[in-house]
Enzyme design. Structure first.
Site, PDB file in Angstrom:
ATOM      1  CB  THR A 107      17.143  -5.636  12.964  1.00  0.00           C
ATOM      2  OG1 THR A 107      17.939  -6.810  13.117  1.00  0.00           O
ATOM      3  CG2 THR A 107      16.054  -5.612  14.025  1.00  0.00           C
ATOM      4  CB  CYS A 127      17.611  17.961  -0.399  1.00  0.00           C
ATOM      5  SG  CYS A 127      16.116  17.248   0.260  1.00  0.00           S
TER       6      CYS A 127
END
Ligand code: PLP
Length: 385
Positions: free
Chosen positions: A236, A324
């Site tokens: 979804t 990161c």
């Protein structure tokens, strides 16, 4: 204290227009776009619009856009999806300066028997195209080379690279996470087969991205289940994220020229003043072929982390190496690959700007930087006193 945010390659503020656009999709228009009823079905229309907005920024067809959860997923899906579609080819070519979202994947594939070539870069952070050409052979499944580097902003000559790769019959993917929204692109006039984009780098929310797949490119579905994203990426949809990404793409397309002129002016002012006022500082990366918002500067004899902490006390956010990978004290793999000496790589700071920065913020930082650098040098056992 007001925050001065110069860490836009790590993430960006959601544009107020994007936040306004998304708001109704939490508590009012919360239907599932796959539902048969009108309440859900109307969401499908908004997703189609977002797909068109993303396609328009990239200069491609809406059917070539796959929504994902971000840059990391897009990179993984591109690499693994292409390899799964051509199982008889076992060679991957990339560079030493890719983001871990690419490097960790190809290094893992190496453990599974793939021949992985990581191309070296020169002092400017550029690859040697002749070396790339020599490496591409009939066994090469994929060449993946980033559009622009997240740490230095260095832009690779992606159009020439993609032409070269295509002329040799291989597939070309580029991690466009840092480039899209900052420099213009037109995929309809390019030979790029696959491109990754991340919403949170261009003023959309976190957790949404795009994988562009040129029509006709062979790629295996990478998330199985429902029929979403033409069955290639089931699940979804992240409706608010996708709608926000669409709006952010529309804003980026509208503003790219004008705003990048302003961003580049501010970046250059900041960079030139710091290089002038702080002795033993140097710019990392190709000065000319660079994103307009990024500046990576090394300061000899001091630690980047110490500079960051002192900037933080003044409310100034920057980064040392890639956000990161920060948290580890290993010097940046990008700067090391460029041959930046260990000490200078340790003392590097990345400033990355956006259209929301102001000249006052730049002036304030210009005032503080020499003060910070001089104070740290007074404490450093390595600095000449
Ligand atoms: N690729 C590059 C060049 C990046 O800079 C980043 C994030 O810093 C990513 C991929 C990962 O993107 P995301 O945070 O959307 O997973």
């Amino acid at each position: 204290m007001k925050v001065i945010y110069f860490d836009n390659n790590a993430t960006t503020k959601v544009a107020p227009e994007v936040a306004d656009e998304i708001r109704p999709f939490f508590c009012e228009l919360y239907g599932n776009p796959s539902s048969m009823h009108t309440f859900g079905g109307q969401i499908g229309t908004k997703i189609r619009q977002a797909r068109e907005q993303a396609a328009s920024l990239l200069g491609c067809e809406p059917s070539e856009i796959i929504f994902t959860s971000g840059g990391t997923e897009s990179d993984s899906a591109a690499i693994k999806g292409v390899l799964a579609a051509v199982p008889d080819k076992r060679k991957i070519i990339t560079t030493r300066v890719e983001h871990p979202a690419v490097l960790a994947v190809v290094r893992e594939l190496k453990n599974h028997g793939y021949n992985v070539v990581e191309l070296a870069v020169d002092k400017q952070g550029q690859i040697d195209l002749a070396q790339l050409e020599r490496q591409i052979d009939d066994n090469t499944a994929l060449v993946t080379i980033m559009y622009a580097n997240n740490e230095t902003g260095v832009i690779f000559p992606i159009e020439r690279i993609s032409e070269l790769v295509k002329s040799k019959g291989s597939v070309f993917h580029t991690d466009g996470v840092q480039a899209i929204g900052k420099i213009p692109i037109n995929l309809s006039e390019s030979q790029i087969d696959l491109l990754s984009l991340s919403g949170h780098k261009l003023h959309a929310p976190k957790g949404v991205g795009v994988l562009y797949v040129r029509k006709g490119t062979r790629i295996s579905p990478f998330m199985l289940g429902g029929h979403q994203e033409a069955g290639r990426r089931a699940g979804t949809e992240n409706v608010p994220g996708i709608i926000g990404l669409g709006k952010a793409c529309e804003l980026a397309a509208e503003n790219i020229g004008q705003e990048n002129k302003k961003v580049k002016f501010l970046r250059d002012k900041l960079e030139n003043a710091i290089l002038r006022s702080c002795p033993d500082s140097m710019l990392n990366g190709d000065r000319d072929n660079r994103l307009p918002n990024t500046s990576n500067i090394s300061f000899e004899y001091i630690e980047g982390e110490a500079i960051l902490l002192m900037l933080d006390q003044y409310g100034i956010c920057a980064s040392s190496g890639s956000a990161c990978t920060s948290g580890s004290l290993e010097p940046s793999h990008v700067l090391r690959a460029m041959g930046v000496p260990f000490t200078a790589a340790h003392g590097s700071i990345r400033f990355s700007l956006s259209r929301y920065n102001t000249e006052q913020e730049v002036d304030y930082t210009i005032e503080k930087m020499p003060e910070i650098v001089n104070r740290l040098r007074e404490l450093s056992p390595f600095a000449a006193k």
